[in-house]
Write a protein that holds these residues in place. Structure first.
Motif, mmCIF file in Angstrom:
data_model
loop_
_atom_site.group_PDB
_atom_site.id
_atom_site.type_symbol
_atom_site.label_atom_id
_atom_site.label_comp_id
_atom_site.label_asym_id
_atom_site.label_seq_id
_atom_site.Cartn_x
_atom_site.Cartn_y
_atom_site.Cartn_z
ATOM 1 N N UNK A 107 -40.804 4.914 -45.996
ATOM 2 C CA UNK A 107 -41.979 5.247 -45.203
ATOM 3 C C UNK A 107 -42.205 4.187 -44.154
ATOM 4 N N UNK A 108 -42.498 4.628 -42.938
ATOM 5 C CA UNK A 108 -42.979 3.759 -41.872
ATOM 6 C C UNK A 108 -44.490 3.943 -41.808
ATOM 7 N N UNK A 109 -45.237 2.879 -41.994
ATOM 8 C CA UNK A 109 -46.695 2.958 -41.983
ATOM 9 C C UNK A 109 -47.173 2.810 -40.537
ATOM 10 N N UNK A 110 -47.599 3.920 -39.968
ATOM 11 C CA UNK A 110 -48.059 3.943 -38.575
ATOM 12 C C UNK A 110 -48.812 5.240 -38.335
ATOM 13 N N UNK A 111 -49.689 5.226 -37.317
ATOM 14 C CA UNK A 111 -50.440 6.424 -36.970
ATOM 15 C C UNK A 111 -49.513 7.492 -36.386
ATOM 16 N N UNK A 112 -49.985 8.734 -36.411
ATOM 17 C CA UNK A 112 -49.181 9.850 -35.964
ATOM 18 C C UNK A 112 -48.866 9.810 -34.468
ATOM 19 N N UNK A 113 -49.635 9.013 -33.702
ATOM 20 C CA UNK A 113 -49.392 8.885 -32.265
ATOM 21 C C UNK A 113 -48.911 7.486 -31.888
ATOM 22 N N UNK A 114 -48.489 6.714 -32.882
ATOM 23 C CA UNK A 114 -48.025 5.346 -32.649
ATOM 24 C C UNK A 114 -46.617 5.385 -32.063
ATOM 25 N N UNK A 115 -46.505 5.071 -30.775
ATOM 26 C CA UNK A 115 -45.213 5.214 -30.102
ATOM 27 C C UNK A 115 -44.165 4.265 -30.665
ATOM 28 N N UNK A 116 -44.545 3.033 -30.956
ATOM 29 C CA UNK A 116 -43.575 2.088 -31.510
ATOM 30 C C UNK A 116 -43.088 2.569 -32.876
ATOM 31 N N UNK A 117 -44.001 3.070 -33.691
ATOM 32 C CA UNK A 117 -43.620 3.568 -35.009
ATOM 33 C C UNK A 117 -42.702 4.773 -34.918
ATOM 34 N N UNK A 118 -43.002 5.713 -34.019
ATOM 35 C CA UNK A 118 -42.162 6.906 -33.879
ATOM 36 C C UNK A 118 -40.807 6.544 -33.288
ATOM 37 N N UNK A 119 -40.768 5.538 -32.422
ATOM 38 C CA UNK A 119 -39.461 5.078 -31.906
ATOM 39 C C UNK A 119 -38.616 4.498 -33.047
ATOM 40 N N UNK A 120 -39.252 3.762 -33.947
ATOM 41 C CA UNK A 120 -38.519 3.255 -35.096
ATOM 42 C C UNK A 120 -38.010 4.407 -35.954
ATOM 43 N N UNK A 121 -38.855 5.421 -36.140
ATOM 44 C CA UNK A 121 -38.442 6.599 -36.903
ATOM 45 C C UNK A 121 -37.252 7.283 -36.236
ATOM 46 N N UNK A 122 -37.294 7.443 -34.927
ATOM 47 C CA UNK A 122 -36.202 8.086 -34.202
ATOM 48 C C UNK A 122 -34.910 7.291 -34.316
ATOM 49 N N UNK A 123 -35.034 5.959 -34.326
ATOM 50 C CA UNK A 123 -33.843 5.117 -34.431
ATOM 51 C C UNK A 123 -33.157 5.273 -35.783
ATOM 52 N N UNK A 124 -33.916 5.694 -36.797
ATOM 53 C CA UNK A 124 -33.367 5.805 -38.152
ATOM 54 C C UNK A 124 -33.010 7.242 -38.522
ATOM 55 N N UNK A 125 -33.250 8.186 -37.617
ATOM 56 C CA UNK A 125 -33.084 9.597 -37.951
ATOM 57 C C UNK A 125 -32.108 10.285 -37.008
ATOM 58 N N UNK A 126 -31.494 11.332 -37.506
ATOM 59 C CA UNK A 126 -30.640 12.172 -36.670
ATOM 60 C C UNK A 126 -31.432 13.281 -35.986
ATOM 61 N N UNK A 127 -32.515 13.717 -36.636
ATOM 62 C CA UNK A 127 -33.408 14.743 -36.097
ATOM 63 C C UNK A 127 -34.828 14.381 -36.508
#
Length: 387
Positions: A52-72
């Motif tokens: 789990x990445x602990x971040x708000x649903x609109x947290x751009x830095x958090x979602x970028x980290x999620x994208x870096x770890x995901x294929x989709x």
């Protein structure tokens, strides 16, 4: 066709509530790892997701980290920020499904209804609300009551206010506290839903479910719905028309009204697995959650065939105030053949909060859904929340 292999890719999910939890449970047997992003530490999905990445649903830095770890990337909550998702997808090349453009349409109920009406999807009469006079004018045109809806942010019935008379218009609009729309009140025979799946080059629909709401909150789903074959086919046709408007792969929960003359009207759309599709875990050949994982990854879809008639009832918080969540008196439920308990892992129980659900599946396809519904209600009533 690309050869698929297991262990497979990583799926990044914005949102880690009960939908993320059940998505991770369904993805794991396929060899698909799930990483979720959610602002609540140790969210419901955390025990079964890879991380789990602990971040708000609109947290751009958090979602970028999620994208870096995901294929989709996908999402299990409409609070995901469509602009951030779109920007990150363009910057990183990580695809998002359903598409952010679909999320943008869904976010605003007025925009949603306009686009669907323009596409020929049958919807109840509606109009934009700028002030209370617009509500009163709608009552003149549609008759009373009318349904006032918050255009953004509402879920589980929140933001939906029935207006019984012109005298209630000002108070109703104040309670919505934001941009609003108003719809004519539909005199429906039943509420139904189609859980539809949009794959890479295929579309699938689960059997029609019949939904029972109380105070705008889903309480029960009955499958198959007690609709005629003709009404069910019309519902499937409307669902397929809806998917033509939606952009991107995944599961869509499509809520519909069936009128006494078997007309089908669209109520609302959720571009994600839906509460009224939870019955598919036990009741269908492949659950809506497995189908969502398959679809967003571009994999072939599984079967949506009904295994046996199934009834779902939600476990809602029956407490007067927030307290630590503990479920008791589940012995009878666990001992009942065909009954299954799903606990969502939420730490706190609040009044009417969805804490889990129960399904009861028949032993054969000829079972009476009325009997299943009676059993499910008794089991749900026996369960208690206690300190």
């Amino acid at each position: 066709m690309t050869t698929l292999r297991t262990p497979g890719p990583t799926l990044g999910v914005v949102g880690g509530g009960q939908l993320g939890r059940m998505l991770a449970e369904a993805a794991s047997p396929l060899g698909v790892e799930v990483v979720v992003l959610d602002p609540t530490p140790d969210c419901p999905a955390a025990p079964v997701a890879r991380d789990q990445i602990v971040a708000d649903f609109d947290d751009e830095a958090g979602i970028r980290e999620l994208a870096a770890r995901a294929d989709v990337l996908t999402f299990e909550i409409e609070l995901a920020d469509q602009d951030v998702l779109e920007r990150i997808s363009e910057d990183t090349g990580t695809p998002v499904h359903p598409k952010p453009s679909t999320l943008r349409t869904i976010h605003d109920k007025l925009v949603q209804k306009r686009e669907l009406e323009d596409a020929g999807v049958p919807v109840p009469p509606f109009r934009e609300v700028e002030d209370a006079d617009d509500i009163r004018a709608a009552i003149d045109d549609y008759g009373a009551p009318v349904m006032l809806k918050a255009r953004t942010g509402g879920y589980d019935g929140r933001g939906n206010v029935p207006v019984e008379s012109k005298a209630e218009a000002d108070e109703a609009l104040e309670s919505v506290a934001g941009p609003a729309m108003v719809e004519s009140f539909v005199d429906f025979e039943r509420e139904v839903s189609v859980i539809a799946v949009k794959g890479d080059d295929e579309v699938a629909t689960f059997p029609l479910g019949e939904n029972v709401h109380v105070d705008e909150i889903l309480r029960e789903t009955i499958v198959p719905a007690r609709s005629s074959d003709a009404a069910a086919e019309r519902a499937y046709d409307v669902a397929r028309d809806v998917l033509e408007v939606m952009d991107g792969r995944g599961v869509y929960g499509i809520e519909l009204f069936e009128t006494p003359d078997e007309e089908i009207l669209l109520n609302e759309i959720a571009p994600r697995p839906h509460n009224s599709g939870h019955w598919t875990i036990e009741g269908a050949a492949n659950s809506q959650f497995e189908q969502h994982a398959r679809a967003v990854l571009g994999w072939p879809l599984g079967s949506t065939d009904l295994r046996s008639p199934t009834v779902l009832t939600n476990l809602l918080g029956d407490v007067d105030e927030e307290q630590r969540a503990e479920l008791g008196d589940i012995d009878r439920l666990l001992e009942t053949p065909g009954a299954n308990l799903h606990w969502y892992g939420k730490r706190q129980v609040r009044p009417l909060r969805k804490m889990g659900h129960v399904t009861v599946s028949a032993e054969d396809e000829d079972a009476d859904v009325e009997d299943l519904l009676e059993t499910a209600r008794k089991l749900e009533d026996a369960v208690t929340f206690r300190n």
